[in-house]
Design a protein around this motif. Structure first.
Motif, PDB file in Angstrom:
ATOM      1  N   VAL A  59       0.886  -1.416   0.018  1.00  0.00           N
ATOM      2  CA  VAL A  59      -0.083   0.066  -0.025  1.00  0.00           C
ATOM      3  C   VAL A  59       0.808   1.468   0.139  1.00  0.00           C
ATOM      4  N   LEU A  60       0.495   1.987  -0.824  1.00  0.00           N
ATOM      5  CA  LEU A  60       1.254   3.504  -0.727  1.00  0.00           C
ATOM      6  C   LEU A  60       0.354   4.518  -0.417  1.00  0.00           C
ATOM      7  N   ASP A  61       1.152   5.338   0.718  1.00  0.00           N
ATOM      8  CA  ASP A  61       0.542   6.595   1.183  1.00  0.00           C
ATOM      9  C   ASP A  61       1.058   7.688   0.410  1.00  0.00           C
ATOM     10  N   VAL A  62       0.155   8.233  -0.619  1.00  0.00           N
ATOM     11  CA  VAL A  62       0.779   9.325  -1.264  1.00  0.00           C
ATOM     12  C   VAL A  62       0.798  10.727  -0.961  1.00  0.00           C
ATOM     13  N   THR A  70       0.457   6.813   7.674  1.00  0.00           N
ATOM     14  CA  THR A  70       1.098   5.751   7.491  1.00  0.00           C
ATOM     15  C   THR A  70       1.519   4.895   8.436  1.00  0.00           C
ATOM     16  N   THR A  71       1.534   5.456   9.626  1.00  0.00           N
ATOM     17  CA  THR A  71       1.893   4.659  11.129  1.00  0.00           C
ATOM     18  C   THR A  71       0.536   4.025  11.126  1.00  0.00           C
ATOM     19  N   TYR A  72      -0.602   4.768  10.969  1.00  0.00           N
ATOM     20  CA  TYR A  72      -1.993   4.170  11.545  1.00  0.00           C
ATOM     21  C   TYR A  72      -2.315   2.951  10.599  1.00  0.00           C
ATOM     22  N   LEU A  73      -2.058   2.975   9.246  1.00  0.00           N
ATOM     23  CA  LEU A  73      -2.239   2.146   8.543  1.00  0.00           C
ATOM     24  C   LEU A  73      -1.518   0.719   8.722  1.00  0.00           C
ATOM     25  N   GLY A  77      -2.221  -3.386  10.065  1.00  0.00           N
ATOM     26  CA  GLY A  77      -1.656  -4.522   9.485  1.00  0.00           C
ATOM     27  C   GLY A  77      -1.423  -4.648   7.936  1.00  0.00           C
ATOM     28  N   LEU A  78      -1.387  -3.232   7.626  1.00  0.00           N
ATOM     29  CA  LEU A  78      -0.941  -3.235   6.051  1.00  0.00           C
ATOM     30  C   LEU A  78       0.594  -3.111   5.855  1.00  0.00           C
ATOM     31  N   ASP A  79       0.890  -3.695   4.631  1.00  0.00           N
ATOM     32  CA  ASP A  79       2.275  -3.280   4.349  1.00  0.00           C
ATOM     33  C   ASP A  79       2.264  -1.981   3.604  1.00  0.00           C
ATOM     34  N   VAL A  80       2.873  -0.948   4.260  1.00  0.00           N
ATOM     35  CA  VAL A  80       2.472   0.397   3.816  1.00  0.00           C
ATOM     36  C   VAL A  80       3.875   1.176   3.815  1.00  0.00           C
ATOM     37  N   SER A  81       4.025   2.173   2.632  1.00  0.00           N
ATOM     38  CA  SER A  81       5.201   2.865   2.548  1.00  0.00           C
ATOM     39  C   SER A  81       4.431   4.335   2.234  1.00  0.00           C
ATOM     40  N   LEU A 100       9.743   1.928   8.756  1.00  0.00           N
ATOM     41  CA  LEU A 100       8.917   1.925   7.524  1.00  0.00           C
ATOM     42  C   LEU A 100       9.636   2.791   6.398  1.00  0.00           C
ATOM     43  N   ARG A 101       9.200   2.257   5.124  1.00  0.00           N
ATOM     44  CA  ARG A 101       9.913   3.174   4.105  1.00  0.00           C
ATOM     45  C   ARG A 101       9.027   4.414   3.510  1.00  0.00           C
ATOM     46  N   TYR A 102      10.042   5.520   3.507  1.00  0.00           N
ATOM     47  CA  TYR A 102       9.792   6.886   3.052  1.00  0.00           C
ATOM     48  C   TYR A 102      10.608   7.253   1.931  1.00  0.00           C
ATOM     49  N   GLU A 103       9.919   7.871   0.975  1.00  0.00           N
ATOM     50  CA  GLU A 103      10.889   8.482  -0.100  1.00  0.00           C
ATOM     51  C   GLU A 103      10.326   9.745  -0.671  1.00  0.00           C
ATOM     52  N   ILE A 104      11.090  10.524  -0.873  1.00  0.00           N
ATOM     53  CA  ILE A 104      10.725  11.953  -1.596  1.00  0.00           C
ATOM     54  C   ILE A 104      10.310  11.649  -2.944  1.00  0.00           C
ATOM     55  N   GLY A 105       9.191  12.147  -3.284  1.00  0.00           N
ATOM     56  CA  GLY A 105       9.012  11.898  -4.816  1.00  0.00           C
ATOM     57  C   GLY A 105       7.550  13.189  -4.935  1.00  0.00           C
ATOM     58  N   THR A 106       6.931  12.800  -6.190  1.00  0.00           N
ATOM     59  CA  THR A 106       5.668  13.491  -6.530  1.00  0.00           C
ATOM     60  C   THR A 106       4.736  12.544  -7.176  1.00  0.00           C
ATOM     61  N   MET A 107       3.395  12.924  -6.693  1.00  0.00           N
ATOM     62  CA  MET A 107       2.389  12.066  -7.141  1.00  0.00           C
ATOM     63  C   MET A 107       2.197  12.006  -8.668  1.00  0.00           C
TER      64      MET A 107
END
Length: 218
Positions: A59-62, A70-73, A77-81, A100-107
């Protein structure tokens, strides 16, 4: 993602700098906000249930900001970044949850392969996007979501459903309030079917009502 390769529309640096400047204040203000928002939790819980029912997966949190949703998801139990335009927001998110996995980027240019995720969260992440670029972002959401994948969106609501979109004097930079009808129509060409929507009135410390949509990628 190599930030030098991102397409820089004129509004992007303004939005990035605006959120960099308020990142710590934002993180402090909203750190415990979900605890007092049962309807928001209900929508996020329904989204998590839908992702699991469709077979689970990434799952991606954009527009993840400092990572509070992100932390709540993750707690559900979701595999979220998460991904966000603001380097300062990502710094705070990584500091808070280095696991958790976080990245700089644009939607508008998500760093993912086609059909890479089972779920995508757009929690107030499109609000600063000029309306003419929203269809392109929804196409990008559709590209990275697998068939049967789940999308959940949250955004400030327009004054009424007869108004498609209206500018709003957000504290960071200009934002836009949408009607659920207009957003549903924009989702349809990208093979999204809206299966649930919820309208929430503003809390005492908020200035606008809200819409939440859950859609399935056909």
């Amino acid at each position: 993602m190599d930030e030098s390769k991102l397409v820089e529309h004129p509004d992007i640096p303004t939005t990035r700098t605006g959120y960099d400047d308020v990142a710590e204040l934002y993180a402090d203000m909203f750190a415990d906000a979900l605890a007092a928002q049962p309807f928001d939790r209900a929508i996020l819980g329904a989204f998590a249930d839908r992702v699991r029912a469709a077979g689970a997966g990434p799952v991606l949190d954009v527009g993840c900001g400092p990572g509070r949703i992100t932390t709540y998801l993750d707690s559900l139990g979701l595999d979220v970044s998460g991904i966000d335009l603001s380097p300062e927001m990502i710094r705070l998110a990584r500091a808070d949850r280095p696991d958790l996995r976080y990245e700089i980027g644009t939607m508008e240019q998500l760093p993912l392969d086609d059909a890479a995720v089972a779920g995508l969260l757009s929690w107030y992440s499109i609000i600063h996007l000029p309306p003419e670029r929203v269809p392109g972002v929804l196409a990008e959401f559709a590209r990275v979501l697998r068939p049967g994948g789940q999308l959940v969106m949250g955004f400030q609501a327009a004054d009424d459903e007869s108004v498609e979109v209206q500018p709003y004097d957000h504290r960071v930079t200009t934002s836009y309030r949408w009607s659920a009808r207009a957003m549903t129509e924009l989702l349809r060409p990208h093979r999204f079917s809206v299966i649930a929507r919820m309208h929430r009135e503003p809390d005492p410390d908020e200035r606008t009502p809200h819409w939440y949509l859950i859609a399935t990628r056909e």
